[in-house]
Design an enzyme around this catalytic site. Structure first.
Site, PDB file in Angstrom:
ATOM      1  N   CYS A 172      -7.204   2.371  12.578  1.00 45.60           N
ATOM      2  CA  CYS A 172      -7.231   1.613  13.839  1.00 45.60           C
ATOM      3  C   CYS A 172      -5.845   1.438  14.455  1.00 45.60           C
ATOM      4  O   CYS A 172      -5.728   0.920  15.562  1.00 45.60           O
ATOM      5  CB  CYS A 172      -7.873   0.245  13.631  1.00 45.60           C
TER       6      CYS A 172
ATOM      7  N   LYS B 171       7.988   1.499   0.195  1.00 49.42           N
ATOM      8  CA  LYS B 171       8.502   0.982  -1.087  1.00 49.42           C
ATOM      9  C   LYS B 171       9.622   1.882  -1.619  1.00 49.42           C
ATOM     10  O   LYS B 171      10.692   1.404  -1.995  1.00 49.42           O
ATOM     11  CB  LYS B 171       7.375   0.930  -2.148  1.00 49.42           C
TER      12      LYS B 171
ATOM     13  N   SER C 105       0.848  -1.201   0.000  1.00 55.79           N
ATOM     14  CA  SER C 105       0.000   0.000   0.000  1.00 55.79           C
ATOM     15  C   SER C 105       0.883   1.250   0.000  1.00 55.79           C
ATOM     16  O   SER C 105       2.110   1.158   0.157  1.00 55.79           O
ATOM     17  CB  SER C 105      -0.855   0.019   1.265  1.00 55.79           C
ATOM     18  N   MET C 106       0.260   2.389  -0.124  1.00 54.81           N
ATOM     19  CA  MET C 106       1.004   3.643   0.053  1.00 54.81           C
ATOM     20  C   MET C 106       1.530   3.723   1.492  1.00 54.81           C
ATOM     21  O   MET C 106       0.949   3.144   2.401  1.00 54.81           O
ATOM     22  CB  MET C 106       0.101   4.851  -0.249  1.00 54.81           C
TER      23      MET C 106
ATOM     24  N   GLU D 229       6.798   3.091  -8.999  1.00 57.47           N
ATOM     25  CA  GLU D 229       5.469   3.519  -9.490  1.00 57.47           C
ATOM     26  C   GLU D 229       5.024   2.706 -10.712  1.00 57.47           C
ATOM     27  O   GLU D 229       4.415   3.230 -11.661  1.00 57.47           O
ATOM     28  CB  GLU D 229       5.463   5.028  -9.834  1.00 57.47           C
TER      29      GLU D 229
HETATM   30  P1  ADP Z   1       5.679   4.267  -0.288  1.00 62.19           P
HETATM   31  O1  ADP Z   1       6.570   4.505  -1.444  1.00 62.19           O
HETATM   32  O2  ADP Z   1       5.410   2.814  -0.022  1.00 62.19           O
HETATM   33  O3  ADP Z   1       4.398   5.062  -0.397  1.00 62.19           O
HETATM   34  P2  ADP Z   1       7.670   5.740   1.245  1.00 62.19           P
HETATM   35  O4  ADP Z   1       8.909   4.916   1.191  1.00 62.19           O
HETATM   36  O5  ADP Z   1       7.568   6.917   0.337  1.00 62.19           O
HETATM   37  O6  ADP Z   1       6.386   4.777   1.049  1.00 62.19           O
HETATM   38  O7  ADP Z   1       7.437   6.326   2.697  1.00 62.19           O
HETATM   39  C1  ADP Z   1       7.460   5.535   3.879  1.00 62.19           C
HETATM   40  C2  ADP Z   1       7.422   6.491   5.056  1.00 62.19           C
HETATM   41  O8  ADP Z   1       6.128   7.104   5.132  1.00 62.19           O
HETATM   42  C3  ADP Z   1       7.594   5.896   6.418  1.00 62.19           C
HETATM   43  O9  ADP Z   1       8.966   5.676   6.756  1.00 62.19           O
HETATM   44  C4  ADP Z   1       6.998   6.976   7.324  1.00 62.19           C
HETATM   45  O10 ADP Z   1       7.949   7.985   7.587  1.00 62.19           O
HETATM   46  C5  ADP Z   1       5.922   7.614   6.438  1.00 62.19           C
HETATM   47  N1  ADP Z   1       4.535   7.275   6.815  1.00 62.19           N
HETATM   48  C6  ADP Z   1       3.484   8.130   6.678  1.00 62.19           C
HETATM   49  N2  ADP Z   1       2.330   7.519   7.037  1.00 62.19           N
HETATM   50  C7  ADP Z   1       2.650   6.260   7.408  1.00 62.19           C
HETATM   51  C8  ADP Z   1       1.872   5.112   7.838  1.00 62.19           C
HETATM   52  N3  ADP Z   1       0.544   5.163   7.971  1.00 62.19           N
HETATM   53  N4  ADP Z   1       2.530   3.953   8.098  1.00 62.19           N
HETATM   54  C9  ADP Z   1       3.875   3.889   7.975  1.00 62.19           C
HETATM   55  N5  ADP Z   1       4.655   4.931   7.562  1.00 62.19           N
HETATM   56  C10 ADP Z   1       4.055   6.099   7.269  1.00 62.19           C
HETATM   57  P1  TMP Z   2       3.313   5.755  -3.388  1.00 63.08           P
HETATM   58  O1  TMP Z   2       2.932   4.314  -3.296  1.00 63.08           O
HETATM   59  O2  TMP Z   2       4.739   5.944  -3.727  1.00 63.08           O
HETATM   60  O3  TMP Z   2       2.930   6.514  -2.181  1.00 63.08           O
HETATM   61  O4  TMP Z   2       2.544   6.407  -4.625  1.00 63.08           O
HETATM   62  C1  TMP Z   2       1.318   5.935  -5.102  1.00 63.08           C
HETATM   63  C2  TMP Z   2       0.729   6.905  -6.097  1.00 63.08           C
HETATM   64  O5  TMP Z   2      -0.407   6.295  -6.708  1.00 63.08           O
HETATM   65  C3  TMP Z   2       0.226   8.231  -5.507  1.00 63.08           C
HETATM   66  O6  TMP Z   2       0.546   9.312  -6.375  1.00 63.08           O
HETATM   67  C4  TMP Z   2      -1.297   8.092  -5.540  1.00 63.08           C
HETATM   68  C5  TMP Z   2      -1.522   7.187  -6.721  1.00 63.08           C
HETATM   69  N1  TMP Z   2      -2.749   6.362  -6.662  1.00 63.08           N
HETATM   70  C6  TMP Z   2      -3.628   6.387  -7.746  1.00 63.08           C
HETATM   71  O7  TMP Z   2      -3.433   7.101  -8.716  1.00 63.08           O
HETATM   72  N2  TMP Z   2      -4.752   5.598  -7.698  1.00 63.08           N
HETATM   73  C7  TMP Z   2      -5.015   4.748  -6.647  1.00 63.08           C
HETATM   74  O8  TMP Z   2      -6.028   4.031  -6.703  1.00 63.08           O
HETATM   75  C8  TMP Z   2      -4.099   4.737  -5.542  1.00 63.08           C
HETATM   76  C9  TMP Z   2      -4.341   3.847  -4.369  1.00 63.08           C
HETATM   77  C10 TMP Z   2      -2.967   5.560  -5.594  1.00 63.08           C
HETATM   78 MG    MG Z   3       6.585   5.650  -3.175  1.00 61.40          MG
HETATM   79 ZN    ZN Z   4      -7.395  -0.696  10.513  1.00 60.59          ZN
END
Ligand code: ADP
Ligand code: TMP
Ligand code: MG
Ligand code: ZN
Length: 230
Positions: free
Chosen positions: A172, A32, A27-28, A101
């Site tokens: 949660c 990653k 997930s975001m 991405e």
């Molecule tokens: P991704 O690419 O998977 O979206 P990033 O590597 O950009 O993630 O960012 C991870 C960082 O996001 C974590 O180290 C933390 O600082 C921050 N963060 C923000 N919200 C959360 C969350 N709900 N759970 C864990 N980390 C989070």
């Molecule tokens: P991240 O995993 O590095 O945080 O980035 C995910 C990107 O994907 C962020 O720009 C939001 C985008 N996104 C969509 O466009 N559609 C989706 O359904 C979701 C969950 C994320």
């Molecule tokens: Mg990312």
């Molecule tokens: Zn939950």
């Protein structure tokens, strides 16, 4: 990048091994991009020629010329919207390809173009692996609806290694958040909202399976009831 003399054996060992595809699926906010940045810095420190790529639609934080994590880390990268453009820019000496991405290599409005992009992605990655390179792909396996996102399901099927990460559920507090919640004005986004909306804290949260909410999504019980009526 020139490989220092004393590192050459190490690099040759790596090239001697079969190529591999590693896919990081989560997930975001699950780390990653941090993971790719850490790998990039390690490989580079070790003298292993590495290139980092992402889709240029990701213009968050410092924009498309760097991988950017939510925690403020960054690392230079190249951004191309088509997998074959990535292939065209691979340097002969590159042994490690880090690619962020991956979910964006799709077309939400045209299933035929989407299929062509997914196919180009798989063929490109397979070619790079065939050439003996380590390819590490990161992306969202699931979109905000909880459905397979772009080429990610197929990439996962082709992977030699899959790494699943989790975030903290913003609802949660559990450590098992593996879904991404899209919010519109603070409310769960409906099932029929557009697939691609670039964003971060302002419109997305990490959530666990129990807290993930998609109003209007097909429901198991509704579909079961209509199946039983037929
Ligand atoms: P991704 O690419 O998977 O979206 P990033 O590597 O950009 O993630 O960012 C991870 C960082 O996001 C974590 O180290 C933390 O600082 C921050 N963060 C923000 N919200 C959360 C969350 N709900 N759970 C864990 N980390 C989070
Ligand atoms: P991240 O995993 O590095 O945080 O980035 C995910 C990107 O994907 C962020 O720009 C939001 C985008 N996104 C969509 O466009 N559609 C989706 O359904 C979701 C969950 C994320
Ligand atoms: Mg990312
Ligand atoms: Zn939950």
């Amino acid at each position: 990048m020139a490989v220092p003399k004393e590192k050459r054996n190490h690099v040759e060992n790596l090239r001697g091994k079969d190529g591999k595809l590693r896919v990081i699926d989560a997930s975001m906010y699950s780390g990653k991009t941090e993971r790719l940045i850490t790998m990039a810095k390690r490989f580079e420190r070790s003298g292993i020629p590495t290139q980092a790529f992402k889709h240029p639609i990701d213009n968050r934080y410092n924009g498309p010329t760097t991988l950017n994590s939510h925690s403020g880390l960054s690392h230079p990268c190249e951004a191309y919207a088509h997998p074959f453009e990535v292939y065209q820019h691979i340097k002969p000496e590159t042994l490690v390809v880090l690619w962020d991405e991956a979910q964006f290599y799709t077309d939400p409005d045209d299933p035929h173009k989407a299929h062509q992009l997914h196919q180009a992605m798989i063929l490109t990655v397979e070619q790079l692996v065939h050439e003996g390179r380590l390819v590490v792909i990161a992306g969202l396996g699931l979109d905000f609806k909880g459905e397979g996102f772009g080429p990610m399901p197929e990439l996962l099927a082709h992977a030699s290694q899959v790494e699943k990460l989790t975030a903290v559920c913003a609802h949660c507090g559990s450590l098992d958040a593996d879904r991404t919640q899209r919010l519109i004005d603070g409310q769960p986004a409906p099932y029929n909202s557009p697939l691609i909306v670039v964003g971060a804290q302002e419109n997305y949260e990490a959530r666990c399976r129990d807290c993930h909410d998609v109003p209007g999504a097909p429901s198991f019980h509704d579909l079961l009831a209509s199946f039983l009526e037929e």
